[in-house]
Enzyme design. Sequence first.
Site, short mmCIF file in Angstrom:
data_model
loop_
_atom_site.label_atom_id
_atom_site.label_comp_id
_atom_site.label_asym_id
_atom_site.label_seq_id
_atom_site.Cartn_x
_atom_site.Cartn_y
_atom_site.Cartn_z
CB SER A 158 10.38 -27.01 26.66
OG SER A 158 11.75 -26.96 27.67
CE LYS A 212 8.85 -30.23 26.72
NZ LYS A 212 8.95 -30.94 27.82
CG HIS A 215 13.44 -30.41 24.80
ND1 HIS A 215 13.07 -30.37 26.01
CD2 HIS A 215 14.08 -28.94 24.82
CE1 HIS A 215 13.23 -29.33 26.63
NE2 HIS A 215 13.87 -28.50 25.95
CG ASN A 216 11.43 -33.47 28.14
OD1 ASN A 216 11.49 -32.38 27.81
ND2 ASN A 216 10.37 -33.88 28.95
CD GLU A 219 14.58 -31.40 30.69
OE1 GLU A 219 14.21 -30.65 29.92
OE2 GLU A 219 14.14 -31.89 31.71
C1 6PG Z 1 10.71 -28.95 30.08
C2 6PG Z 1 11.00 -30.11 31.19
C3 6PG Z 1 9.60 -30.52 31.73
C4 6PG Z 1 9.97 -32.03 32.29
C5 6PG Z 1 9.76 -31.86 33.63
C6 6PG Z 1 10.06 -33.26 34.48
O1 6PG Z 1 11.08 -28.69 28.97
O2 6PG Z 1 10.19 -27.84 30.67
O3 6PG Z 1 11.27 -31.09 30.05
O4 6PG Z 1 8.68 -30.49 30.62
O5 6PG Z 1 9.03 -33.03 31.71
O6 6PG Z 1 10.64 -31.05 34.10
O7 6PG Z 1 11.10 -34.15 33.83
P1 6PG Z 1 11.47 -35.35 34.71
O8 6PG Z 1 10.64 -35.43 35.93
O9 6PG Z 1 11.26 -36.50 33.77
O10 6PG Z 1 12.97 -35.00 35.05
#
Ligand code: 6PG
Length: 502
Positions: A158, A212, A215-216, A219
């Site tokens: 990430s 991960k 984590h997303n 996010e």
């Molecule tokens: C990271 C982000 C990254 C993410 C993309 C697209 O941790 O660097 O989470 O891996 O997957 O930015 O995410 P979306 O297109 O699903 O918003």
Amino acid sequence: MTCLSKISFAKPKGAGKDRFQIMSKKSDFGLIGLAVMGQNLVLNVESRGFQVSVYNRTTSVTDEFIAKHPGKALVGAHTLEEFVQSLAMPRKIHIMVKSTAVADSDRDAVDAVIEQLIPLLAKDDIIIDGGNSFYKTTERRDVYLAEKGLRFIGAGVSGGEEGARKGPSIMPGGPASTWEVMKPIFESIAAKVDGEPCVIHIGPGGAGHYVKMIHNGIEYGDMQLICEAYNIFKHAGFTTDEMAAIFNEWNEGAMQSYLIQISGKALEQKDPETGASIVELIVDKAGQKGTGQWTLMNAAENGIVISTINAAVEARILSSKKKARVAASKLLTGPAVNITTAKAELVKKVHDALYASKIISYAQGLDLIKSMGEAKKWGLDLGRIASIWRGGCIIRARFLNSITDAYRENPELSNLMLAPFFIDVLTQTQQNWREVVSLATLNGIPCPAFSASLGYYDSYRAERLPANLLQAQRDFFGAHTYERTDKPEGQMFHTDWPEVIG
Ligand code: 6PG
């Protein structure tokens, strides 16, 4: 570590042999997939004193990349054979190719690269998948490659493009013995917080990609909550510059985080053509690549509530239905917006609503990790996982220090909300949180993630929920039985309910 000063291979195809003749040593690390993330990761690894070989399917991309970085210890290969032969053993090959496989039977670009590599590799060579692969796909690859005598690491990475270059947060999963081999490279390229690298061995198999994925999900929650704060300010008549200033100020306090920081910066940005705020020129349709939806599916499978993250994913889905929303906006009515709260007071209230909701979002994500980790016997350490999110990654935030401390103090913590520090914050912020949810609701401003968070908080702390009536309904129409408050737990009862006609 000694490195080649420069190897540049802009030669035509077939010149591979010559290239190998001039190499003085084999590379420490190889990377396949030179999109921006891949390129930046290569530069990061190289900058730590490792020699790196690179391969990209379109060879001109490789040549351009090598030509752009003269004097660096980089080896550009035109074929996978050359690439593999240029690596020191056991080979460490990091794949940065988009993975799309979800179902067991799906095969994607990562599988294709793996298939091409297998005949070229030797026992114990290591393949690392550094993309956002679905954790079950990672488990499939782990088993498959082990059968071939190869080692596999599924590593969540990430931090976006900048993180890849300067230091990402890395979440590797796979056998502990393979992690030990990768540890020096991963620790040197990862972001550092208080001198600690933002990478740990997460657990076996798909554990790294799983963490991960969550984590997303977190996010998604963070991003949506920030957007809801922005939307309330916007409806209250704040200018984009005022909103930028608010986020910039919040970034100095308890809510300091990368996402708050970039939101402030984004709101400051003007369109060079029109002079207008660029954010206001962007179409309100959010994209998503899948990790958020995978998180929801996994939460449902595990019976864990992640309502804030759920609301965030669904908010993106609804945002994407722009045409339907525009049509509905002409038919469905709502109240006229009338926010009379003084600006400074509103800023404080929204701050508290955002802070409290953010805690809930992390509490839900961590609860899911805990439950899944236990079910899979992954031996996950939530405190250490929170600690590697403190730097490098998209959700890096000051309050991850408090989360780390909460799990360090009590590794058995059943829910983040119950740590003394967070009980205190939730107690102090909740009045403003409630007022913001009601203010938004009364003014018809959607705040699905703020209100889902508050609903979770109030449900979780409720000694008695109305599920007694629900159980009565189930027993009424389906004889599903129920437990009684005045009888021992586990003893089931059924009532002969009256017949309902019509
Ligand atoms: C990271 C982000 C990254 C993410 C993309 C697209 O941790 O660097 O989470 O891996 O997957 O930015 O995410 P979306 O297109 O699903 O918003």
